[in-house]
Design an enzyme around this catalytic site. Structure first.
Site, PDB file in Angstrom:
ATOM      1  CG  ASP A  18      -2.007   0.911   1.237  1.00 32.79           C
ATOM      2  OD1 ASP A  18      -2.042   1.734   0.304  1.00 32.79           O
ATOM      3  OD2 ASP A  18      -2.843   0.859   2.148  1.00 32.79           O
ATOM      4  CG  MET A  19       1.820   3.038  -3.626  1.00 33.57           C
ATOM      5  SD  MET A  19       3.416   2.234  -3.467  1.00 33.57           S
ATOM      6  CE  MET A  19       4.505   3.635  -3.538  1.00 33.57           C
ATOM      7  CE1 TYR A  23      -3.810   9.108  -6.444  1.00 38.98           C
ATOM      8  CE2 TYR A  23      -5.389  10.892  -6.357  1.00 38.98           C
ATOM      9  CZ  TYR A  23      -5.049   9.619  -6.752  1.00 38.98           C
ATOM     10  OH  TYR A  23      -5.946   8.877  -7.469  1.00 38.98           O
ATOM     11  NE  ARG A  60      -2.625  10.512   6.312  1.00 35.39           N
ATOM     12  CZ  ARG A  60      -2.825   9.330   5.735  1.00 35.39           C
ATOM     13  NH1 ARG A  60      -3.068   8.265   6.483  1.00 35.39           N
ATOM     14  NH2 ARG A  60      -2.777   9.219   4.423  1.00 35.39           N
ATOM     15  CG  ASP A 120      -2.949   3.890  -3.515  1.00 37.05           C
ATOM     16  OD1 ASP A 120      -3.891   3.109  -3.730  1.00 37.05           O
ATOM     17  OD2 ASP A 120      -2.918   4.660  -2.545  1.00 37.05           O
ATOM     18  CD  GLU A 121      -5.235  -0.645  -1.611  1.00 38.65           C
ATOM     19  OE1 GLU A 121      -5.331  -1.516  -0.731  1.00 38.65           O
ATOM     20  OE2 GLU A 121      -6.196  -0.060  -2.127  1.00 38.65           O
TER      21      GLU A 121
END
Length: 693
Positions: A18-19, A23, A60, A120-121
């Site tokens: 998983d990136m 983006y 985050r 992206d996975e």
DNA sequence: ACGGTTGTAACC
DNA sequence: TGGTTACAA
């Protein structure tokens, strides 16, 4: 305490990669000064600072969330760097992210079977690679272990306060007394760490990964330690992990089903599911879902990793929320054209790079009507067989829209003139291409074969014409018949409040509408064109002579296209409003009634006239009436004929020259085969590194 | 009627 | 099948 009745461990080694905030990483690679800063990617800056679609981990920490608007993000984190998604044709364009995702897939597919799960996975089946490693270079024999591997998290591994966590992990990975399954997982951890390092080195992107015995657990694990970390799920840890794992965080259970489990069964963790028998779950949720739930409660998931590196469909869409809703036909046409242009571009590049062609075009819209809260669900999607070429796709999409609109208005018994229409609009439009199959290798020679014959194309004794002659008459009007003109429409479409915010001010001008009307008239009056399998423009690409023809065709076609008309106009004039729209529709309507039908028949359609596209007052044109000479002229009137390769009588192959018969057969039976990429093959062009960095 | 866009899959 | 719905990222 219920006992698992099935083996929960299937011995495979599966990874999910998983990136991390992908983006954002793509933008940070493009602008390295953004690295390390709180950053978010935002699209459409106009409304409240745009919507966030990716948030860096620094941001985050400040409390910035994906659901926020740009303005809110600034509020929560004043230092945040907001990067806008590229815009093309008035809409978000995700190509840079798609390309970056492809870079990653290329690297990850080096070891084992690889499935591109999203932009992206990726899932990897590393079973073979892990077994090989265990035989050749087992971890227990290693004197040095890479840093990235011992940074792994191993679920269930006890690390006491005084312990060095990395040393504990190293010992676990290299244990000689581990079970065979755990040794395999350990090898998986080595392989994944190595792949992740390769990704970082070659793309500058970090990613996180989960290594487990099945897809579900791997996926679950990849999200547990982010960013840039990996997590191993030994079989022995599964029960404890799932016991307290929130049910809503499981893949597929984040939506209504998960909510139902919570509210109807009082379940909050996966472990809570264990109390329910398989029968009970089946009874409530159906056989398949019930069994699936019973299994995931026990960590069982038999899904295979599909060897697929390329997307199965392409789509282009845009929403027109609230006041932007489209309320005129012209604006719908404008946006459909933009969407189709993007779709066409992507289809062409997919064909160039991957040698694939799409067979189905689907148009979907969302519409609202005041007074009906459910109306937004009622605009039907429509599809037809896909003909390559931007103009054709635009024409076809528009026709599909007409068909959908007619159904939609039918739903509401909508018979008023729309001069009174303030109460409905289009809030979303999308076009997509699916059923994408590889062009069998060697097709080039088929293209060449056609190219040598089609441009001159009129003599009927040539095989291409034979194909058409043989096939078309044998085709009963089928369910692929389409091409509907909305004959009941008597609407005016007043201009919407906003929505056409760039370069389309002249759409409603009378002379434009006149042009469009001529086009419609022409369409209804002309016999249809018979196209070769696939399409002539695609063929043209590989052959100069065809290319010239194609250009001519395109030019002719463009003279009828909205864009071409637009270009001739001087800018700055204001739309004329509903009057011209009415004229357009009147012409449209008249054209329809003057010649009752204009439709497309896919050869050999097996069902009779039950097509949802056809209304009872539309008559299907007998294929025999097609003038095959029309193949050489008036491509802009060509939309009526195309046919589905699957539905052609294969016996016509016998009439082709022996040297291309075999190749041609593969057209008829497109084989579903795993997409295997070897470096050096033409497919790798698809994964060209992003030159923009 | 502001979480947009894109994609997959199950189901009927 | 095509079309709808759900889900995910």
């Amino acid at each position: 305490m219920p006992v698992a009745r099935r083996e929960t461990c299937d011995g495979r080694v599966i990874a999910h990669v998983d990136m991390d905030c992908f983006y954002v990483q793509v933008e940070q690679r493009k602008q390295p000064c953004l690295r390390g800063l709180p950053t978010a990617v935002v699209q459409y800056n106009s409304y409240k600072g745009g919507g966030l679609i990716a948030v860096s981990y620094e941001a985050r920490k400040c409390g910035v969330k994906r659901s926020m608007r740009g303005d809110e993000a600034k509020e929560a984190c004043p230092q945040i760097q907001l990067v806008q998604v590229p815009v093309a044709r008035g809409k978000a364009n995700l190509n840079t992210y798609r390309n970056a995702g492809s870079e990653v897939v290329t690297i990850l597919s080096r070891k084992g079977r690889c499935e591109r799960a999203s932009i992206d996975e990726v899932y990897l089946d590393l079973t073979d690679a892990a077994q090989t490693m265990l035989m050749e270079t087992p971890p227990e024999s290693m004197e040095h272990v890479e840093e990235e591997v011992i940074r792994s998290h191993v679920l269930g591994l006890q690390v006491k306060d005084g312990d060095d966590a990395k040393e504990e992990v190293r010992k676990w990975l290299c244990r000689s007394d581990a079970s065979y399954q755990e040794k395999l997982l350990a090898c998986g951890a080595f392989i994944v760490a190595d792949l992740r390092m390769q990704v970082l080195k070659e793309t500058e992107f970090t990613c996180s990964a989960g290594i487990a015995h099945n897809k579900m657990l791997a996926k679950l694990a990849s999200a547990m330690n982010k960013p840039a970390q990996q997590t191993v799920v030994p079989h022995s840890s599964v029960e404890g992990l799932l016991e307290s794992f929130p049910i809503k965080k499981m893949k597929q259970l984040g939506g209504k089903l998960g909510t139902s489990l919570q509210s109807d069964l009082g379940i909050n963790t996966v472990g809570d599911l264990l109390q329910f028998s398989e029968e009970k779950l089946q009874q409530r949720y159906g056989i398949n879902t019930g069994t699936w739930l019973w299994n995931i409660a026990r960590g069982i998931s038999g899904e295979e990793v599909e060897g697929r590196l390329l997307p199965k469909s392409h789509g282009s869409g845009k929403t027109f929320p609230g006041p932007q809703a489209l309320k005129t036909f012209a604006s719908v046409q404008h946006w459909l054209n933009e969407l189709c242009e993007e779709l066409s571009e992507r289809l062409e590049s997919d064909m160039d790079q991957n040698k694939r062609i799409a067979h189905t075009l689907t148009m979907h819209a969302r519409a609202y009507k005041r007074g009906d809260l459910d109306s937004h669900k009622k605009f039907p999607s429509k599809s037809c067989s896909l003909r390559y070429g931007t103009t054709k796709i635009q024409e076809d999409a528009l026709t599909l829209f007409h068909a959908g609109l007619r159904d939609f208005l039918g739903v509401f018994n909508f018979k008023t003139h729309s001069s009174e229409n303030n109460n409905w609009g289009i809030t979303a439009l999308s076009v997509s291409a699916s059923k994408i199959v590889p062009i069998p290798s060697g097709t080039h020679s088929i293209a060449k074969y056609f190219s040598e014959r089609l441009p001159s194309g009129s003599s009927s004794n040539q095989p291409v014409d034979n194909v058409i002659d043989e096939v078309a008459p044998s085709s009963p009007p089928g369910e692929n018949c389409w091409e509907v003109i909305p004959n009941e429409l008597q609407l005016e479409y007043p201009e919407e409040d906003t929505g056409m915010n760039h370069s389309n001010a002249c759409l409603d001008q009378p002379d434009l509408l006149c042009n469009l009307s001529e086009k419609v008239d022409g369409l209804t009056e002309e016999p249809s064109l018979v196209a070769p399998p696939g399409n002539e423009e695609r063929m043209a690409q590989s052959e100069p002579s065809r290319d010239i023809l194609t250009k001519e065709l395109r030019h002719a076609s463009d003279t009828y296209s909205l864009k071409a008309v637009e270009k001739k106009k001087t800018a700055g004039k204001k739309p004329q409003g509903s009057c011209s729209i009415t004229k357009f529709f009147n012409n449209y309507h008249n054209a329809q009634s003057s010649f009752e039908q204009k439709n497309v028949t896919n050869a050999q359609g097996s069902h009779s006239a039950s097509s949802s596209y056809l209304s009872n007052n539309q008559v299907e044109m007998p294929p025999q009436e097609v003038d095959k000479n029309s193949i050489d002229c008036m491509p802009q009137r060509s939309q009526a004929w195309s046919y589905n390769i699957d539905e052609i009588d294969p016996s016509i192959i016998d009439e082709l020259p022996p040297e291309i018969q075999d190749e041609f057969r593969t057209w008829f039976r497109p084989r579903k085969r795993p997409h295997v990429v070897r470096r050096g093959s033409n497919i790798t062009q698809y994964f060209r590194p992003d030159k923009s960095r």
